[in-house]
Design an enzyme around this catalytic site. Sequence first.
Site, short mmCIF file in Angstrom:
data_model
loop_
_atom_site.label_atom_id
_atom_site.label_comp_id
_atom_site.label_asym_id
_atom_site.label_seq_id
_atom_site.Cartn_x
_atom_site.Cartn_y
_atom_site.Cartn_z
N ARG A 109 0.81 -1.23 0.00
CA ARG A 109 0.00 0.00 0.00
C ARG A 109 0.85 1.29 0.00
O ARG A 109 0.36 2.36 0.31
CB ARG A 109 -0.98 0.03 1.18
CG ARG A 109 -1.98 -1.12 1.16
CD ARG A 109 -3.21 -0.77 1.97
NE ARG A 109 -4.15 -1.87 1.90
CZ ARG A 109 -4.18 -2.88 2.77
NH1 ARG A 109 -3.34 -2.89 3.79
NH2 ARG A 109 -5.05 -3.84 2.62
N LYS A 131 3.19 11.96 -11.04
CA LYS A 131 2.50 11.04 -11.96
C LYS A 131 3.34 9.77 -12.07
O LYS A 131 4.52 9.84 -12.42
CB LYS A 131 2.33 11.66 -13.35
CG LYS A 131 1.21 12.69 -13.41
CD LYS A 131 0.96 13.15 -14.83
CE LYS A 131 -0.18 14.16 -14.90
NZ LYS A 131 -0.36 14.70 -16.26
N GLU A 173 10.32 20.30 -23.25
CA GLU A 173 9.50 20.53 -22.06
C GLU A 173 9.96 21.81 -21.36
O GLU A 173 9.15 22.52 -20.76
CB GLU A 173 9.57 19.34 -21.10
CG GLU A 173 9.04 18.01 -21.68
CD GLU A 173 7.51 17.94 -21.82
OE1 GLU A 173 6.80 18.89 -21.44
OE2 GLU A 173 7.02 16.91 -22.34
N LYS A 213 7.24 24.00 -13.05
CA LYS A 213 6.37 22.82 -12.94
C LYS A 213 5.86 22.65 -11.50
O LYS A 213 4.67 22.44 -11.28
CB LYS A 213 7.09 21.56 -13.42
CG LYS A 213 6.20 20.32 -13.22
CD LYS A 213 6.49 19.17 -14.09
CE LYS A 213 5.43 18.09 -13.83
NZ LYS A 213 5.59 16.89 -14.57
N GLU A 223 -4.61 17.62 -11.49
CA GLU A 223 -4.94 18.05 -12.85
C GLU A 223 -6.43 18.27 -13.09
O GLU A 223 -7.00 17.81 -14.07
CB GLU A 223 -4.37 17.06 -13.88
CG GLU A 223 -4.23 17.66 -15.27
CD GLU A 223 -3.46 16.77 -16.24
OE1 GLU A 223 -2.33 16.38 -15.92
OE2 GLU A 223 -4.02 16.50 -17.32
N ARG A 227 -3.13 22.61 -13.82
CA ARG A 227 -2.08 21.66 -14.24
C ARG A 227 -2.19 21.33 -15.73
O ARG A 227 -1.21 20.92 -16.36
CB ARG A 227 -2.13 20.37 -13.38
CG ARG A 227 -0.95 19.46 -13.69
CD ARG A 227 -0.77 18.33 -12.70
NE ARG A 227 0.37 17.52 -13.08
CZ ARG A 227 1.02 16.68 -12.29
NH1 ARG A 227 0.64 16.54 -11.04
NH2 ARG A 227 2.04 15.98 -12.73
N ASN A 231 0.01 20.69 -20.41
CA ASN A 231 -0.31 19.94 -21.62
C ASN A 231 -0.09 20.75 -22.90
O ASN A 231 -0.34 20.26 -24.00
CB ASN A 231 -1.78 19.46 -21.59
CG ASN A 231 -2.02 18.50 -20.45
OD1 ASN A 231 -1.09 17.87 -19.97
ND2 ASN A 231 -3.27 18.40 -20.00
N HIS A 234 0.97 19.19 -26.17
CA HIS A 234 0.81 17.74 -26.06
C HIS A 234 -0.41 17.20 -26.79
O HIS A 234 -0.43 16.02 -27.15
CB HIS A 234 0.76 17.33 -24.58
CG HIS A 234 2.11 17.36 -23.92
ND1 HIS A 234 2.82 18.54 -23.75
CD2 HIS A 234 2.89 16.38 -23.41
CE1 HIS A 234 3.96 18.27 -23.14
NE2 HIS A 234 4.04 16.97 -22.93
N HIS A 238 0.96 14.39 -29.00
CA HIS A 238 0.64 12.97 -28.83
C HIS A 238 0.15 12.35 -30.14
O HIS A 238 0.43 11.18 -30.43
CB HIS A 238 -0.40 12.77 -27.73
CG HIS A 238 0.19 12.86 -26.35
ND1 HIS A 238 -0.55 13.22 -25.24
CD2 HIS A 238 1.45 12.66 -25.91
CE1 HIS A 238 0.24 13.22 -24.18
NE2 HIS A 238 1.45 12.89 -24.55
N HIS A 253 9.58 11.66 -27.47
CA HIS A 253 8.43 12.42 -26.96
C HIS A 253 8.62 13.94 -27.12
O HIS A 253 7.73 14.64 -27.62
CB HIS A 253 8.22 12.05 -25.49
CG HIS A 253 7.17 12.86 -24.80
ND1 HIS A 253 5.83 12.72 -25.08
CD2 HIS A 253 7.26 13.85 -23.87
CE1 HIS A 253 5.14 13.58 -24.34
NE2 HIS A 253 5.98 14.27 -23.60
N1 GLY Z 1 3.84 15.92 -17.84
C1 GLY Z 1 2.80 16.77 -17.46
C2 GLY Z 1 2.40 16.66 -16.04
O1 GLY Z 1 3.14 16.15 -15.23
O2 GLY Z 1 1.30 17.04 -15.71
#
Ligand code: GLY
Length: 353
Positions: A109, A131, A173, A213, A223, A227, A231, A234, A238, A253
């Site tokens: 956990r 993330k 980025e 960031k 997000e 947040r 993007n 992106h 993508h 990427h």
């Molecule tokens: N890579 C974008 C974020 O971490 O939200």
Amino acid sequence: MSKQEVILCENLESSLTHTLHKYSHDKCFILTDEQTHEFCMPQLKDFSVLKDAEEIIIGAGDVHKTLETLASVWLVLSEKGATRHSLLINLGGGMVTDLGGFAASTFKRGIAYINIPTTLLGMVDASVGGKTGINFNGLKNEIGVFSPAACVLLETEFLRSLDTHNFFSGYAEMLKHGLISTPEHLAELLAFDTEKIDYVALKSMVGRSVEVKEGIVEQDPLEHGIRKALNLGHTVGHAFESLALAENRPVLHGYAVAWGIVCELYLSYIKVGFPKDKMRQTIQFIKENYGGFAFNCKQYDQLYDLMKHDKKNTAGIINFTLLKDVGDISLNQTADKDTVFEMFDFYRECMGG
Ligand code: GLY
């Protein structure tokens, strides 16, 4: 979600020693992939604080960001007696920090983990912000959780051995962070001599980039709102990445993001008034350093469909993050099919695709 500590290291050994004493643990594990095992782990192997650490080595690259690899990490943790008080250090690029973060966050956990990113993309994006996850069922980052590292240690010395393509992939980025923050930060990024890299200057730009960031993630860790600024580039990026993969000509990427930024700055210009001179200046930098991505008008429909099916969209409505100006963010923008096709025309015209 707790805030993670981010340290721009002067000396990796002393920062790591300090961090490992701060986050008390019974056993320490260190996750590497075949690349970081060979090229980065040797720089840590004599750290006395790691003398009892157990290394777990996984295959390198996105193809290994799988449930099977994840299970193999859980298995080692389990068989080597990891407890809830054990700690995992992830040493690698985004694939290692994403998968390792997920393995740690789900084992018993959740155990604490520390990220030591070794690529520029990892430093300014993947390792920061909580993330974590793996690819699943042919979809990127389909399974995962938001769960921040206890600490992220940024050792920019690793960047000296990064190849040019991976340098530019991470730099895209950073450009994004420049565009969503301040004209000053964007200007220093656009003026940076990428042919003769000044690593001292790069280190301070990495620090600023991560601050951008962190500032955004702190306001909206899950997000729901701001947040989404991260993007930028992106939504189209993508689609380029997926098309390239489908056509067996994969791209890194960050390259797809840079080309996505070209498209989304154009949308920003026509829809919310982003200044033309700043658009042209940024596009010029991207054109010079990233080249272009070739596609023709017969592929517009395919790209449009890929954008509609991106997991960030709901009910087939394409969601864009646009900019009214540098640092002036316009979330949840949409564009109809004609406008998206016009954007592709613009891209091909100015990037020579
Ligand atoms: N890579 C974008 C974020 O971490 O939200």
